[in-house]
Design an enzyme around this catalytic site. Structure first.
Site, PDB file in Angstrom:
ATOM      1  N   ASP A 169       0.702  -1.222   0.015  1.00  0.00           N
ATOM      2  CA  ASP A 169       0.224   0.062   0.006  1.00  0.00           C
ATOM      3  C   ASP A 169       0.803   1.275  -0.110  1.00  0.00           C
ATOM      4  O   ASP A 169       2.079   1.251   0.213  1.00  0.00           O
ATOM      5  CB  ASP A 169      -0.837   0.009   1.143  1.00  0.00           C
ATOM      6  CG  ASP A 169      -1.958   1.121   1.436  1.00  0.00           C
ATOM      7  OD1 ASP A 169      -2.385   1.519   0.450  1.00  0.00           O
ATOM      8  OD2 ASP A 169      -2.003   1.780   2.511  1.00  0.00           O
ATOM      9  N   LYS A 170       0.237   2.332  -0.395  1.00  0.00           N
ATOM     10  CA  LYS A 170       1.140   3.472  -0.297  1.00  0.00           C
ATOM     11  C   LYS A 170       0.881   4.361   0.870  1.00  0.00           C
ATOM     12  O   LYS A 170       1.825   4.557   1.806  1.00  0.00           O
ATOM     13  CB  LYS A 170       0.960   4.308  -1.497  1.00  0.00           C
ATOM     14  CG  LYS A 170       1.779   5.712  -1.591  1.00  0.00           C
ATOM     15  CD  LYS A 170       1.563   6.558  -2.838  1.00  0.00           C
ATOM     16  CE  LYS A 170      -0.097   7.349  -2.599  1.00  0.00           C
ATOM     17  NZ  LYS A 170       0.170   8.354  -1.546  1.00  0.00           N
ATOM     18  N   THR A 171      -0.347   4.942   1.136  1.00  0.00           N
ATOM     19  CA  THR A 171      -0.723   5.852   2.243  1.00  0.00           C
ATOM     20  C   THR A 171      -0.698   5.328   3.539  1.00  0.00           C
ATOM     21  O   THR A 171      -1.083   4.136   3.771  1.00  0.00           O
ATOM     22  CB  THR A 171      -1.894   6.320   2.110  1.00  0.00           C
ATOM     23  OG1 THR A 171      -2.234   6.909   0.778  1.00  0.00           O
ATOM     24  CG2 THR A 171      -2.170   7.475   3.187  1.00  0.00           C
ATOM     25  N   GLU A 174      -9.003  14.369   6.567  1.00  0.00           N
ATOM     26  CA  GLU A 174     -10.238  15.432   6.697  1.00  0.00           C
ATOM     27  C   GLU A 174      -9.619  16.174   7.846  1.00  0.00           C
ATOM     28  O   GLU A 174     -10.107  17.427   8.020  1.00  0.00           O
ATOM     29  CB  GLU A 174     -11.297  14.521   7.254  1.00  0.00           C
ATOM     30  CG  GLU A 174     -12.130  14.045   6.241  1.00  0.00           C
ATOM     31  CD  GLU A 174     -13.501  13.528   6.638  1.00  0.00           C
ATOM     32  OE1 GLU A 174     -13.989  13.294   7.664  1.00  0.00           O
ATOM     33  OE2 GLU A 174     -14.242  14.063   5.772  1.00  0.00           O
ATOM     34  N   ARG A 176      -1.464  14.689  -2.097  1.00  0.00           N
ATOM     35  CA  ARG A 176      -2.904  14.248  -2.176  1.00  0.00           C
ATOM     36  C   ARG A 176      -3.923  15.342  -2.447  1.00  0.00           C
ATOM     37  O   ARG A 176      -3.861  16.386  -1.897  1.00  0.00           O
ATOM     38  CB  ARG A 176      -3.252  13.359  -0.990  1.00  0.00           C
ATOM     39  CG  ARG A 176      -2.095  12.274  -0.732  1.00  0.00           C
ATOM     40  CD  ARG A 176      -2.031  11.965   0.520  1.00  0.00           C
ATOM     41  NE  ARG A 176      -3.650  11.487   1.460  1.00  0.00           N
ATOM     42  CZ  ARG A 176      -3.928  10.208   1.227  1.00  0.00           C
ATOM     43  NH1 ARG A 176      -3.198   9.336   0.512  1.00  0.00           N
ATOM     44  NH2 ARG A 176      -5.031   9.779   1.509  1.00  0.00           N
ATOM     45  N   GLY A 180      -5.136   3.335  -3.967  1.00  0.00           N
ATOM     46  CA  GLY A 180      -6.344   4.079  -4.518  1.00  0.00           C
ATOM     47  C   GLY A 180      -6.080   5.357  -5.084  1.00  0.00           C
ATOM     48  O   GLY A 180      -7.133   6.135  -5.447  1.00  0.00           O
ATOM     49  N   ASP A 207      -1.228  -0.764   6.007  1.00  0.00           N
ATOM     50  CA  ASP A 207      -1.578  -0.484   7.286  1.00  0.00           C
ATOM     51  C   ASP A 207      -2.929  -0.300   7.671  1.00  0.00           C
ATOM     52  O   ASP A 207      -3.401   0.145   8.832  1.00  0.00           O
ATOM     53  CB  ASP A 207      -0.832   0.840   7.822  1.00  0.00           C
ATOM     54  CG  ASP A 207      -1.264   1.958   7.047  1.00  0.00           C
ATOM     55  OD1 ASP A 207      -1.797   1.804   5.829  1.00  0.00           O
ATOM     56  OD2 ASP A 207      -1.493   3.129   7.564  1.00  0.00           O
ATOM     57  N   ASP A 252      -6.396  -2.722   3.247  1.00  0.00           N
ATOM     58  CA  ASP A 252      -5.494  -3.631   2.893  1.00  0.00           C
ATOM     59  C   ASP A 252      -5.485  -5.029   3.549  1.00  0.00           C
ATOM     60  O   ASP A 252      -4.804  -6.126   3.002  1.00  0.00           O
ATOM     61  CB  ASP A 252      -4.030  -3.203   3.446  1.00  0.00           C
ATOM     62  CG  ASP A 252      -3.774  -1.778   3.092  1.00  0.00           C
ATOM     63  OD1 ASP A 252      -4.172  -1.566   1.928  1.00  0.00           O
ATOM     64  OD2 ASP A 252      -3.412  -0.899   3.774  1.00  0.00           O
TER      65      ASP A 252
END
EC number: 7.6.2.1
Length: 1098
Positions: free
Chosen positions: A371-373, A472, A570, A651, A733, A737
């Site tokens: 995953d990236k984030t 957010e 982002r 994503g 994380d 995932d």
């Protein structure tokens, strides 16, 4: 009585497997379902047949009993603990409303339909429909750590119609409602049902339900109606067995064991044929003084001999193999848990091996899916830039048009509610807001209203936000500093301080975010009565739903988005729409009908959301920065040198992922083979195209899959796993995932900012991505080498041991007589050779950890299965065959006609057995010593104690005392007479040389002519001193790509509109290490690390 007629499950739970009467039969039944145990039970039965067995049943029975006993004791301890836990839970007390009064009952006696009262800090008894509580607005606060691992408090709220019951016992006793809901299931985040009360139907969702396993916090009391009890609760529905993962070495070992069965059958067949020939040609001579038993002729005798040799040669398949494998895996797992170099002091998080069965698989990884984030990045967001009405803010330029990197921070002292930690450098944006620019103010008004953030005031005047995602939180904090402060909310209102003036908006609806929508909206009514829909989300989703008049602004904003993504930011697009009052009344009515539907609720709501989110007006876009974790570029570079392919599944929008790829060294300017799958990943994963997708992707150095859903992540992993036959690892994380973590051979969870779902589903977990290189290149490689050495040596020593019996058969008339003493056969695997091989396979290192990290190329042999495969197995078989020939024929030839000094014969069966046993044990222990690279005090003690123990046991077994106790089983005096002869020791020495010298010579020649990478590094390690690499600074790459990112978890819209507040309690944790002056505690780079962290600017 009405509910009892449906025979719902009671609230008692049972996680134990056995009781005092069923333990022995059930446990033995489970153990004998394993092929190896069943095989040795079959041998034991054969050994009880006198016509077949030439061995005492003790030889097999002892080993089998030890293996079964160890497993049974472990299972018994586990089940006793389960019984204790079940008893503690079932006997907890709770107040139950019965016969018009509260009675204190055990949990196990609670039934579906009962109304129970919970008090602060009590566990939730069963799955309950919340009826009322002591808090305003019928709220309750629960901790769900036992369900999902998250320690922050969740808020639940009762329906208003049931909340009016309060704690009135009479009113609660008279409650007569009907609940219709979905059947029991394991989905923790979903609940669909309706409550019918006084002729009215009310929608029930997950926010109205308290799940078993939660703990009531900060709430004096609450009442709840039992919906599901015991095994039907969601907690118990989730307690099923996890996916059982087996390593590639496990699969190979099972195949080889079956091959050994065939090899054993072949040997027994050869010896059976030999017996038939011998009985025909020579056996008749002996029948005069050794007559056959009545009814047994030569053919039947040969048939019985076949089974006799199955017993004699059964040691070719060692009974202790599987037990030893589990011990080694357990030890390697403890080494991972104890590694202080994988401990993250900032969060007091050590590495954790959550499984003990996959350690050697860590040394064979070929593909990593990341995953990236939050995995490659920190998932800590900062508001960086924005585009409002076609104008970009955040970048500063000097008079020559060059971008200025370091400027003075904006002064927000004019805003008393500003967050002092917020940093921004473009003064022009503040000036536009304070001048009253309508577009700019509407932009920040949207950010202050369109979210599901919950406010929290820990201290008076200190405002804190609890956000569903870091994105957010960053956006609402930005709006706060620019004068639009989100202050508080109720289920019907949102209070905002706009440029110092408090404004209360009526909240009509929240159109929540999910993976398919990739956007969220709120519908509010201003104090002036104006109805407005505010929406934020992925630019692709927003741009498709804009009014045609926004086309020109959309082009300008798209250019800004491309620039932001070029910096790896982002992005989100923002839009709004003014609504008509009449249309809104009709839409709200249809929305209510859809929300209480039992069938197709989500689909109906999505249709309504799609209908209203049209012809919106574009406001602009935001850009937040998610910085890389420390050491990510260096880690990826190291893994690439180890020939591990890294695929990023995210994503995010394509350009964002690409630029993060450049930042973390996955992508480089000189690369040509880069494969990016974007937008239509689902189409590419269809049956017709997936093999083409896989073929193309595997030809490339780097693969990035963008805009993928959690399910698509799992499909990509499954595609590679199925068709490439390579070992895969997935690391992430967040909850999005979990699917790929479960599908991959190895799942790694990072305990980051997105909760604990990934960690709870993983096989291994730690706090930072950079620890992955140590997990694989050090622990994984060591574990793989140790397991390969263990299996190779184990098969070698058992082939050598067993084939001596095979050669002896040609000299004993194929009578199934054993060459060894019975006690030696019993002790060989369980006593004499068990500890030395465990010592080697727990502590051996070909090179130390620093050199393992310094030379990632050492990892490659594991990916190719070079250390243990079918070819290596055949080599161990040949080696064992050669050694068995030497161990049998050299003593036989030297002792055949030898005499003692007094003229008597030396040779007898016991003396020859003693000589063969001694030669065998010395040879296999020496071979183990040659295979050991890293000697410790434990290794030395195991080898020497096993050797000394053999001689001590031999002396004891052949002593006068043992002879007097067991005169029919043990011989006396011959040990002393045998070992007193010089030619016996000469024979032992000659056998030792002939077995060991060829091995030493072969390895010497092989290292000189064809050294492996391990040989070269070991030589270099002995001759050179490793110095720590100098830190280097990675250059930041800029491009003109756009990016998008959004949280993949379901939003909190339903929670907000149902009067719920999210409160996060501060968590106090005890430090694992108390020494604060060490580099480990301070998380500083150490001299043995290969990760060079970027130095801090002064």
């Amino acid at each position: 009585t009405f509910n009892l007629s449906f025979r719902y499950a009671n609230n008692a739970i049972k996680t134990s497997k056995y009781n005092i009467f069923t333990f022995l039969p059930l446990n033995l039944f489970e153990q004998f379902k394993r092929l190896a145990n069943a095989y040795f039970l079959f041998l034991l039965i054969l050994q009880l047949i006198p016509q077949i067995s030439s061995l005492s049943w003790i030889t097999t029975g002892f080993a089998l009993i030890v293996v079964l006993s160890i497993t049974a004791v472990k299972d018994a301890i586990d089940d006793i603990n389960r019984h204790k836990c079940d008893g503690q839970v079932n006997n907890r007390k709770v107040d139950v409303l019965m016969d018009g009064q509260l009675k204190n009952e055990k949990w196990m006696n609670v039934q579906v339909g009962n109304i129970v009262k919970l008090e602060n800090n009590e566990f939730v008894t069963a799955d309950l429909l919340l009826l009322s509580s002591s808090e305003p607005l019928n709220l309750v606060y629960v901790e769900t750590a036992e369900l999902d691992g998250e320690t922050n408090l969740k808020v639940k709220q009762a329906l208003t119609v049931t909340g009016e019951l309060g704690d009135n016992i009479e009113a609660l006793a008279a409650f007569n409602g009907e609940v219709r809901c979905e059947p029991p299931n394991n989905r923790l985040d979903k609940f669909k049902g309706t409550l019918t009360l006084n002729g009215e139907r009310y929608a029930l969702n997950n926010d109205k339900v308290l799940l078993r396993g939660c703990t009531l916090r900060n709430t004096e009391w609450c009442f709840g109606l039992v919906i599901f009890g015991g095994p039907d609760t969601k907690l118990m529905q989730n307690s099923g067995k996890s996916i059982f993962k087996r390593t590639s070495i496990d699969h190979l070992t099972n195949i080889l064991v079956l091959c050994i069965f065939g090899f054993l059958a072949s040997m027994c067949s050869i010896l059976t044929i030999g017996n038939a020939i011998w009985e025909t040609n020579e056996g008749s001579v002996f029948t005069m003084f050794l007559p056959r038993e009545p009814g047994i002729d030569a053919p039947l005798s040969s048939f019985l001999i076949f089974w006799s040799y199955v017993i004699v040669l059964n040691t070719v398949i060692p009974s202790s193999l599987y037990v030893s494998v589990e011990f080694i895996r357990l030890g390697n797992s403890f080494f991972i848990n104890w590694d202080r170099k994988m401990y993250y002091p900032k969060n007091d998080t050590p590495a954790q091996a959550r499984t003990t069965t996959l350690s050697e698989e860590l040394g064979q990884i070929k593909y990593i899916f990341s995953d990236k984030t939050g995995t490659l990045t920190q998932n800590i967001m900062t508001f960086n830039k924005c585009s409002i009405n076609g104008k970009a803010y955040g970048d500063l330029y000097d008079f020559s048009g060059q971008r200025v990197e370091i400027t003075e921070r904006v002064d927000f002292s004019w805003n008393n509610l500003a967050d002092p930690k917020f940093s921004f450098h473009d003064h022009s944006l503040v000036e536009m807001v304070r001048s009253g620019n309508p577009e700019t103010q509407e932009f920040f008004r949207l950010l202050s209203l369109c979210h599901t953030v919950m406010p929290e005031e820990k201290k008076e005047g200190e405002l804190n936000y609890q956000a569903q995602s870091p994105d957010e939180g960053a956006l609402v904090t930005a709006a706060r500093n620019f004068g639009f402060v989100f202050l508080s909310r109720t289920p019907e209102t949102i209070t905002v301080v706009e440029m110092g003036k408090q404004v209360i908006y009526e909240l009509l609806a929240i159109l929540d975010f999910n993976n398919m929508r990739k956007r969220m909206s709120v519908i509010v009514r201003s104090p002036e009565g104006k109805l407005t829909l505010y929406c934020k989300g992925a630019d692709t989703m927003i741009f498709e739903r804009l009014h045609p008049s926004c086309n020109k602004l959309m082009e300008v904003t798209t250019n800004h988005l491309n620039e932001y993504a070029g910096d790896g930011l982002r992005t989100l697009a923002l839009a709004y729409k003014d609504l008509n009052e009449d249309y809104m009344i009709d839409w709200k009515q249809r929305h209510h009908e859809a929300s209480v539907a039992m069938e197709g609720r989500e689909e109906k709501l999505d249709e309504l959301y799609e209908e209203i989110e049209k012809d919106m007006m574009l406001l602009g876009a935001t850009a937040v920065e998610d910085k890389l974790q420390d050491g990510v570029p260096e880690t990826i570079e190291q893994l690439a040198k180890a020939d591990i392919k890294i695929w990023v599944l995210t994503g995010d929008k394509q350009e964002t992922a690409e630029n993060i790829g450049y930042s973390c060294n996955m992508l480089r300017e000189e690369m040509k083979d880069v494969f990016v799958v974007s937008a239509n990943t689902a189409f590419a994963l269809e049956k017709k195209l997936r093999l083409e997708l896989l073929r193309t992707a595997c030809m490339c150095q780097t693969v990035i899959c963008c805009r993928v859903t959690p399910l698509q992540k799992a499909q990509v992993v499954q595609l590679v796993k199925k068709y490439k036959q390579a070992v895969t690892l997935a690391i992430g994380d967040g909850a999005n995932d979990v699917s790929m973590i479960k599908v991959a051979h190895i799942g790694v969870g990072i305990s980051g900012q997105e909760g604990m779902q990934a960690v709870l589903s993983s096989d291994y977990s730690f706090a930072q991505f950079r620890y992955l290189q140590r997990l694989l290149l050090v622990h994984g490689r060591w574990s793989y080498i140790r397991m390969c050495k263990f299996l190779g040596y184990f098969f070698y020593k058992n082939f050598t041991f067993t084939l001596v019996q095979f050669w002896y058969a040609f000299f004993c008339g194929f009578s199934a007589q054993t060459v060894y003493e019975d006690w030696f056969i019993t002790f060989y695997n369980m006593v004499y050779t068990a500890l030395p091989v465990l010592g080697m396979c727990l502590f051996d290192q070909d090179v130390n950890d620093r050199w393992s990290l310094y030379h990632p190329q050492l990892y490659a042999p594991g990916q190719k299965n070079q250390y243990f495969n079918k070819k290596a197995f055949v080599s161990y078989l040949i080696h064992g065959c050669y050694c068995s020939l030497i161990i049998f024929f050299i003593p036989w030839a030297s002792m055949n006609d030898a005499v003692r000094n007094d003229g008597k014969d030396i040779v007898s069966h016991p003396s020859f057995a003693l000589l063969a046993q001694t030669c065998l044990l010395i040879v296999v222990h020496t071979q183990l010593s040659l295979d050991t690279y890293y000697w410790t005090a434990v290794n030395h003690s195991f080898v020497w104690l096993s050797t000394i123990g053999y001689f001590a046991i031999s002396v004891t077994m052949y002593s006068n005392g043992m002879f007097y106790v067991f005169p029919g089983h043990f011989n006396v005096n011959f040990l002393k007479n045998t070992l007193n002869q010089p030619n016996v020791w000469l024979t032992i020495f000659l056998t030792f040389l002939l077995c060991i010298l060829p091995v030493v010579a072969f390895r010497f020649i092989f290292i000189q002519l064809c050294p492996t990478i391990n040989d070269k590094v070991r030589y270099k390690m002995r001759t050179e001193e490793l110095t720590a690499p100098a830190p280097r600074r990675l250059l930041r790459r800029r491009s003109t790509r756009s990016g998008y990112a959004f949280s993949h978890s379901q939003g909190y819209g339903d929670l907000v509109t149902s009067r719920k507040f999210l409160i996060k309690r501060p968590l106090k944790m005890t430090a694992l290490f108390t020494q604060t002056d060490s580099s480990i505690f301070q998380n500083q780079p150490q001299h043995y690390r290969t990760i060079a962290e970027e130095p801090q600017s002064p």
